[in-house]
Design a protein around this motif. Structure first.
Motif, mmCIF file in Angstrom:
data_model
loop_
_atom_site.group_PDB
_atom_site.id
_atom_site.type_symbol
_atom_site.label_atom_id
_atom_site.label_comp_id
_atom_site.label_asym_id
_atom_site.label_seq_id
_atom_site.Cartn_x
_atom_site.Cartn_y
_atom_site.Cartn_z
ATOM 1 N N LEU A 120 0.905 -1.303 -0.121
ATOM 2 C CA LEU A 120 -0.066 0.056 0.012
ATOM 3 C C LEU A 120 0.725 1.298 0.124
ATOM 4 C CD1 LEU A 120 -3.050 0.799 0.153
ATOM 5 C CD2 LEU A 120 -2.648 0.733 2.628
ATOM 6 N N TRP A 121 0.625 2.128 -1.048
ATOM 7 C CA TRP A 121 1.265 3.531 -0.978
ATOM 8 C C TRP A 121 0.086 4.497 -0.921
ATOM 9 C CZ3 TRP A 121 6.244 5.003 -1.969
ATOM 10 C CH2 TRP A 121 7.259 3.942 -2.301
ATOM 11 N N GLU A 122 0.382 5.613 -0.064
ATOM 12 C CA GLU A 122 -0.413 6.703 0.093
ATOM 13 C C GLU A 122 0.367 7.914 -0.749
ATOM 14 O OE1 GLU A 122 -2.461 9.843 3.115
ATOM 15 O OE2 GLU A 122 -0.469 9.024 3.650
ATOM 16 N N VAL A 123 -0.577 8.662 -1.827
ATOM 17 C CA VAL A 123 0.063 9.653 -2.175
ATOM 18 C C VAL A 123 -0.746 10.812 -1.721
ATOM 19 C CG1 VAL A 123 0.101 10.933 -4.492
ATOM 20 C CG2 VAL A 123 0.314 8.407 -4.467
ATOM 21 N N ALA A 124 0.071 11.822 -1.101
ATOM 22 C CA ALA A 124 -0.566 13.062 -0.383
ATOM 23 C C ALA A 124 -0.071 14.260 -0.718
ATOM 24 C CB ALA A 124 -0.256 12.587 1.048
ATOM 25 N N TYR A 125 -0.673 15.193 -0.772
ATOM 26 C CA TYR A 125 -0.375 16.577 -0.730
ATOM 27 C C TYR A 125 -0.914 17.193 0.822
ATOM 28 C CZ TYR A 125 -0.590 21.619 -0.797
ATOM 29 O OH TYR A 125 -0.550 22.940 -0.626
ATOM 30 N N ASN A 126 0.169 17.525 1.382
ATOM 31 C CA ASN A 126 -0.037 18.107 3.114
ATOM 32 C C ASN A 126 0.475 19.446 2.687
ATOM 33 O OD1 ASN A 126 -0.005 18.777 5.642
ATOM 34 N ND2 ASN A 126 0.286 16.507 6.079
ATOM 35 N N PRO A 127 -0.433 20.560 2.917
ATOM 36 C CA PRO A 127 0.006 21.861 2.993
ATOM 37 C C PRO A 127 0.759 22.082 4.411
ATOM 38 C CG PRO A 127 -2.279 21.830 3.409
ATOM 39 C CD PRO A 127 -1.877 20.458 3.094
ATOM 40 N N GLY A 128 0.652 21.399 5.354
ATOM 41 C CA GLY A 128 1.445 21.628 6.508
ATOM 42 C C GLY A 128 2.719 20.879 6.719
ATOM 43 N N PHE A 129 3.361 20.191 5.681
ATOM 44 C CA PHE A 129 4.308 19.704 5.469
ATOM 45 C C PHE A 129 5.002 19.815 4.242
ATOM 46 C CE2 PHE A 129 3.339 15.667 8.462
ATOM 47 C CZ PHE A 129 3.169 16.662 9.506
ATOM 48 N N PRO A 130 5.489 20.865 3.779
ATOM 49 C CA PRO A 130 6.401 21.328 2.470
ATOM 50 C C PRO A 130 7.261 20.406 2.307
ATOM 51 C CG PRO A 130 6.592 22.899 4.040
ATOM 52 C CD PRO A 130 5.661 21.875 4.996
ATOM 53 N N ILE A 131 7.309 20.293 0.895
ATOM 54 C CA ILE A 131 8.671 19.550 0.374
ATOM 55 C C ILE A 131 9.719 20.610 -0.353
ATOM 56 C CG2 ILE A 131 9.395 17.865 -1.409
ATOM 57 C CD1 ILE A 131 6.409 16.989 -1.509
ATOM 58 N N ASP A 132 11.073 20.304 0.406
ATOM 59 C CA ASP A 132 12.152 20.990 0.138
ATOM 60 C C ASP A 132 12.672 20.706 -1.342
ATOM 61 O OD1 ASP A 132 13.935 18.870 0.138
ATOM 62 O OD2 ASP A 132 14.663 19.269 2.122
ATOM 63 N N HIS A 134 15.192 19.172 -2.454
ATOM 64 C CA HIS A 134 15.642 17.840 -2.697
ATOM 65 C C HIS A 134 14.457 17.085 -2.523
ATOM 66 C CE1 HIS A 134 19.709 19.676 -1.929
ATOM 67 N NE2 HIS A 134 19.197 19.851 -0.854
ATOM 68 N N GLY A 135 13.423 17.347 -2.544
ATOM 69 C CA GLY A 135 12.247 16.259 -2.453
ATOM 70 C C GLY A 135 11.758 15.904 -1.084
ATOM 71 N N ARG A 136 12.376 16.283 -0.156
ATOM 72 C CA ARG A 136 12.288 15.625 1.232
ATOM 73 C C ARG A 136 11.027 16.311 1.983
ATOM 74 N NH1 ARG A 136 17.972 16.574 2.203
ATOM 75 N NH2 ARG A 136 18.935 15.289 0.839
ATOM 76 N N VAL A 137 10.284 15.952 2.701
ATOM 77 C CA VAL A 137 9.310 16.498 3.393
ATOM 78 C C VAL A 137 9.929 17.201 4.514
ATOM 79 C CG1 VAL A 137 7.280 15.954 5.245
ATOM 80 C CG2 VAL A 137 7.331 14.702 2.845
ATOM 81 N N THR A 138 9.347 18.467 4.972
ATOM 82 C CA THR A 138 9.839 19.471 6.060
ATOM 83 C C THR A 138 9.134 19.376 6.957
ATOM 84 O OG1 THR A 138 10.705 20.575 4.625
ATOM 85 C CG2 THR A 138 10.660 21.693 6.545
ATOM 86 N N LEU A 139 9.118 18.627 7.995
ATOM 87 C CA LEU A 139 8.372 18.392 9.369
ATOM 88 C C LEU A 139 8.258 19.746 10.346
ATOM 89 C CD1 LEU A 139 9.084 14.766 10.629
ATOM 90 C CD2 LEU A 139 6.815 15.726 9.205
ATOM 91 N N PRO A 140 7.315 20.186 10.764
ATOM 92 C CA PRO A 140 7.286 21.293 11.716
ATOM 93 C C PRO A 140 7.571 20.888 13.059
ATOM 94 C CG PRO A 140 5.213 20.426 11.389
ATOM 95 C CD PRO A 140 5.969 19.786 10.601
ATOM 96 N N PHE A 141 8.693 21.489 13.767
ATOM 97 C CA PHE A 141 9.087 21.365 15.228
ATOM 98 C C PHE A 141 8.799 22.592 16.148
ATOM 99 C CE2 PHE A 141 11.183 18.061 12.941
ATOM 100 C CZ PHE A 141 10.942 16.816 13.707
#
Length: 144
Positions: A120-132, A134-141
């Motif tokens: 199973l693969w989820e494909v997601a657009y999450n406006p709270g987790f932007p992609i940098d 390099h294509g990596r998700v940026t998590l908020p801290f």
């Protein structure tokens, strides 16, 4: 333990078929791959394809019937429209749409596909987790 995921290994019934599926989706196999295992660069995590029965044996477990395993891999995209486009790519490559692209309860947009072995693969657009860049998700801290 250092908090890090290095590899995700998928047990597959046919390595050549699985490799072809992921190559159609744009993954590039490493030259370290062979007939028994395929390695892909997953943007900082290695995605490996290995025989399902040998993987179970390596872990000392009995192989079981494919089905929902309680695990979903995720591919985040930069826009809502990319969710449906990516799901369509997966379907054209031989995947099965499990849940079409739609507004998610958490405020983004997502859908699911299963690869030819049912992973199973989820494909997601999450406006709270932007992609940098390099294509990596940026998590908020929060600042501590």
């Amino acid at each position: 333990m250092e908090p890090r995921v290095s590899f995700v290994t998928l047990g597959v019934s046919d390595i050549a078929r699985a490799r072809a599926f992921y190559e159609i989706l744009g993954f590039r196999a490493s030259s370290a791959s062979n007939a028994n295992v395929t390695f892909f660069d997953g943007g900082g995590i290695v995605l490996a394809l290995y025989g399902r029965a040998p993987l179970a044996d390596d872990a000392g477990l009995a192989d079981s019937a494919p089905g929902f395993s309680g695990v979903a891999l995720a591919h985040n995209v930069r826009t809502e429209t990319e969710v449906a486009a990516t799901l369509a790519e997966a379907e054209a490559a031989g995947g099965k749409i499990v849940k079409p692209a739609q507004r998610a309860f958490w405020g983004g947009h997502s859908g699911y596909f299963a690869d030819p072995d049912g992973h199973l693969w989820e494909v997601a657009y999450n406006p709270g987790f932007p992609i940098d860049e390099h294509g990596r998700v940026t998590l908020p801290f929060d600042a501590a």
